[in-house]
Design an enzyme around this catalytic site. Structure first.
Site, PDB file in Angstrom:
ATOM      1  N   SER A   1       0.797  -1.224   0.000  1.00 20.50           N
ATOM      2  CA  SER A   1       0.000   0.000   0.000  1.00 20.50           C
ATOM      3  C   SER A   1       0.832   1.278   0.000  1.00 20.50           C
ATOM      4  CB  SER A   1      -0.953  -0.041   1.185  1.00 20.50           C
ATOM      5  OG  SER A   1      -1.871   1.001   1.094  1.00 20.50           O
ATOM      6  N   HIS A   2       0.710   2.084   1.042  1.00 24.15           N
ATOM      7  CA  HIS A   2       1.382   3.391   1.050  1.00 24.15           C
ATOM      8  C   HIS A   2       2.847   3.282   1.461  1.00 24.15           C
ATOM      9  CE1 HIS A   2       0.259   2.656   5.191  1.00 24.15           C
ATOM     10  NE2 HIS A   2       1.158   3.537   5.550  1.00 24.15           N
TER      11      HIS A   2
ATOM     12  N   ASP B   1      -2.660   6.401  -3.449  1.00 25.36           N
ATOM     13  CA  ASP B   1      -1.467   5.746  -2.896  1.00 25.36           C
ATOM     14  C   ASP B   1      -1.051   4.521  -3.714  1.00 25.36           C
ATOM     15  OD1 ASP B   1      -3.509   4.019  -2.128  1.00 25.36           O
ATOM     16  OD2 ASP B   1      -2.507   3.444  -0.275  1.00 25.36           O
TER      17      ASP B   1
ATOM     18  N   ASP C   1      -1.533   1.298  -3.717  1.00 27.02           N
ATOM     19  CA  ASP C   1      -2.505   0.313  -4.192  1.00 27.02           C
ATOM     20  C   ASP C   1      -3.853   0.940  -4.537  1.00 27.02           C
ATOM     21  OD1 ASP C   1      -2.990   0.876  -1.503  1.00 27.02           O
ATOM     22  OD2 ASP C   1      -3.880  -1.093  -1.121  1.00 27.02           O
TER      23      ASP C   1
ATOM     24  N   ASP D   1      -6.121   2.729  -2.900  1.00 27.59           N
ATOM     25  CA  ASP D   1      -7.296   2.826  -2.024  1.00 27.59           C
ATOM     26  C   ASP D   1      -7.363   4.140  -1.249  1.00 27.59           C
ATOM     27  OD1 ASP D   1      -5.206   2.141  -0.380  1.00 27.59           O
ATOM     28  OD2 ASP D   1      -6.202   0.412   0.550  1.00 27.59           O
ATOM     29  N   ARG D   2      -6.271   4.907  -1.254  1.00 26.36           N
ATOM     30  CA  ARG D   2      -6.317   6.201  -0.553  1.00 26.36           C
ATOM     31  C   ARG D   2      -6.537   7.339  -1.537  1.00 26.36           C
ATOM     32  NH1 ARG D   2      -2.126   6.430   4.416  1.00 26.36           N
ATOM     33  NH2 ARG D   2      -2.432   4.285   5.129  1.00 26.36           N
TER      34      ARG D   2
ATOM     35  N   LYS E   1     -11.525   0.675   0.879  1.00 31.27           N
ATOM     36  CA  LYS E   1     -11.549   2.091   0.582  1.00 31.27           C
ATOM     37  C   LYS E   1     -11.136   2.273  -0.867  1.00 31.27           C
ATOM     38  CE  LYS E   1      -7.049   2.966   2.887  1.00 31.27           C
ATOM     39  NZ  LYS E   1      -6.705   1.781   3.687  1.00 31.27           N
TER      40      LYS E   1
END
Ligand code: VG1
Ligand code: CO
Length: 542
Positions: free
Chosen positions: A112-113, A276, A278, A280-281, A375
């Protein structure tokens, strides 16, 4: 054709806030990925002949890990795997594909991030059949299994071609390489008024979307530029790179600073957004106005009925505990419940499945709804675009009107990254020890009203999750929350969340750090942050 390989357990294969995250070099150890994937399969039942969705954010080691997962899925008896072309699937797109194709579950390769590249982080996450992150009882079972594993099963087969769309096989298992964007883009088209957004762009509305060289690039280019008519070049850093171009794919004021600076400048476009690693943000910035994720959730909840997918209104809102209370005020006005959950999207799944909540959000740049069970960065951007297309006001104006109607929750998060783990644990333990004696004490003029360690009682399945963060409430409608990150891979990260409600419209235009200066100072001295972890200032302020 199926090889049974003897192995021994690795320490620490415990999924955190969102999956298992470690340095790439940890995942590259022989048997490391295999042990964890076998531990996932061993914790599941009834997937014989079923479909598993596989995809990742394109970071370093993505393709290698996918080849292992595909061969192990074949050995485990899955009937089909659906793999995003090139090994790419954003987290929300994976959730969408799992749901649409009624897959048994999915494996998402992403940290992710967290930073990528050979010396960065890698991660593996399991999602269940509703498309959402595995709930705690599943991740607990995976961890228990990882401690006892003695062997794993893998199909002996050459690598599958991840780049060519269509169907091949590994043994009896079908390998379906799918377009990573198609299903997701189609779903977005059912939720939002694409014609209205097209008109908005046609009227000269300008935006910049920074995909941060991470997974959202192909999605944003297809939807914003090719479908909605945003000018070519609207999407920047739109090609996913294994090392994210050497940047940290975390859309916040530190790592997306160039976007922020552009939006604060004289030649700012109308809207700036970023996502981000992946996808989702999301970060939303209007011309001259940064929208905090907590405010974004509240404004989305208050305006969602303007969009086709939510025109019937929302059933409820859910926010993670450290997220500001601004959404609560919207819920109150709408006459719906605002649920408060622990940090991490996995806690929203039950509320969404049960129809208790329609929109959800976290202060960490996460917003989403019942359309998937993750998200969804681009969803939030499209939601804003749809609202802007209908209201035909600027972001700043919409935010200002929102505060005038509901009051403003001044909010900031201070992160102390990569601090000594034992010292951070000591700080949290000491705070927990003082919970009973804090109420009534006065610290630099602020009086503590109550203090607790947040525990969540899931209203759907009755499960209880404890120790989710120390909350200190003050008598002036302000609050400080302390918790340790569950996604980092080096040392510990202390997160301090600072918030104060301001009802007075005459005081809605203050700079956040100065509006909260007294509370920020209290947040530092209360647990003696400098004395305990040796840091005078946080490493990231959002
Ligand atoms: C952080 C955020 C949390 C988010 C999680 C996963 O967790 O605070 O809100 O759900 O990252 O986001 P933590 O435990 O480090 O505070 V993502 O986009 O990295 O999957
Ligand atoms: Co993410």
């Amino acid at each position: 054709m199926i090889r049974v390989v003897a192995t021994t357990p690795f320490d620490g294969q415990k999924p955190g806030t969102s999956g298992l995250r470690k340095k790439v070099s940890v995942f590259q150890q022989p048997h490391y990925v295999e042990n964890f994937v076998q531990s996932i399969f061993d914790s599941l039942e009834g997937f014989e002949g079923e479909t598993l969705v596989i995809g990742g954010d394109g970071r370093f080691y993505n393709r290698e890990a996918i080849q292992i997962v595909v061969r192990m899925a074949a050995a485990a008896g899955f009937g089909r795997v659906m793999v995003g072309q090139g090994g790419i699937l954003s987290t929300p797109a994976a959730s969408c594909v799992i749901r649409k194709h009624e897959a048994f579950g999915g494996i998402i390769l992403s940290a992710s991030h967290n930073p990528g590249g050979e010396h960065g982080d890698f991660g593996i996450k399991y999602n269940v059949g509703n498309g959402g992150p595995a709930p705690e009882h599943v991740t607990d079972a995976i961890f228990e299994r990882s401690k006892a594993i003695r062997e794993y099963r893998i199909f002996d087969a050459p690598d599958v071609d991840l780049d060519t769309l269509g169907i091949t096989r590994v043994g009896d298992m079908v390998v379906d390489i799918v377009d990573p964007v198609e299903d997701y883009a189609e779903l977005m088209g059912t939720l939002f008024d694409f014609d209205a957004i097209r008109d908005l762009f046609a009227s000269g509305f300008a935006m910049r979307f920074d995909a941060m060289s991470a997974v959202t690039g192909p999605y944003a280019t297809a939807i914003l530029e090719e479908t909605l008519g945003a000018e070519a070049g609207t999407v920047v850093h739109g090609v996913p790179l294994p090392d994210f171009g050497g940047h940290h794919p975390d859309p916040n004021l530190v790592h997306a600073k160039s976007l922020y600076d552009l939006l604060m400048s004289d030649h700012a476009p109308d809207l700036g957004a970023a996502s981000d690693g992946d996808g989702d943000r999301n970060m939303i910035i209007g011309r001259g106005r940064f929208v905090t994720p907590s405010d974004s959730l509240a404004i989305i909840a208050a305006n969602a009925h303007l969009t086709p997918g939510y025109k019937a209104g929302i059933a409820g809102i859910a926010r993670s505990m450290p997220t500001s209370g601004s959404a609560d005020r919207v819920a109150e006005k709408l006459g719906v419940t605002c649920y408060e959950t622990p940090t991490g999207w996995k806690f929203f799944g039950n509320l969404l499945d049960a129809g208790l909540a329609t929109v959800c959000g976290e202060e960490s740049f996460g917003t989403g709804s019942n359309h998937v069970r993750e998200k969804d960065g681009l969803w939030a951007v499209l939601m804003w675009l749809n609202i802007l297309a209908i209201r035909r006001q600027g972001v700043d104006e919409i935010v200002g009107e929102h505060w005038a109607a509901y009051g403003r929750n001044y909010y900031t998060r201070h992160d102390y990254e990569e601090v000594d783990s034992a010292a951070a644990d000591g700080l949290m333990a000491e705070l927990r020890n003082r919970l009973d004696t804090l109420p009534g004490t006065v610290i630099q003029g602020l009086t503590v009203e109550r203090a607790d360690d947040f525990a969540y009682h899931d209203p759907v399945d009755g499960s209880v999750t404890t120790r989710q963060g120390v909350r200190v409430f003050f008598t002036d409608q302000s609050r400080i929350v302390y918790r340790l990150s569950g996604t980092g891979t080096a040392g510990a990260t202390l997160r301090v969340y600072i918030e104060r409600f301001e009802p007075d419209p005459a005081r809605h235009d203050l700079e956040t750090q100065s509006a909260l200066a007294d509370l920020i100072s209290v947040a530092r001295v209360l647990p003696d942050i400098e004395g305990r972890i040796g840091r005078k200032e946080p490493s990231v302020i959002t």
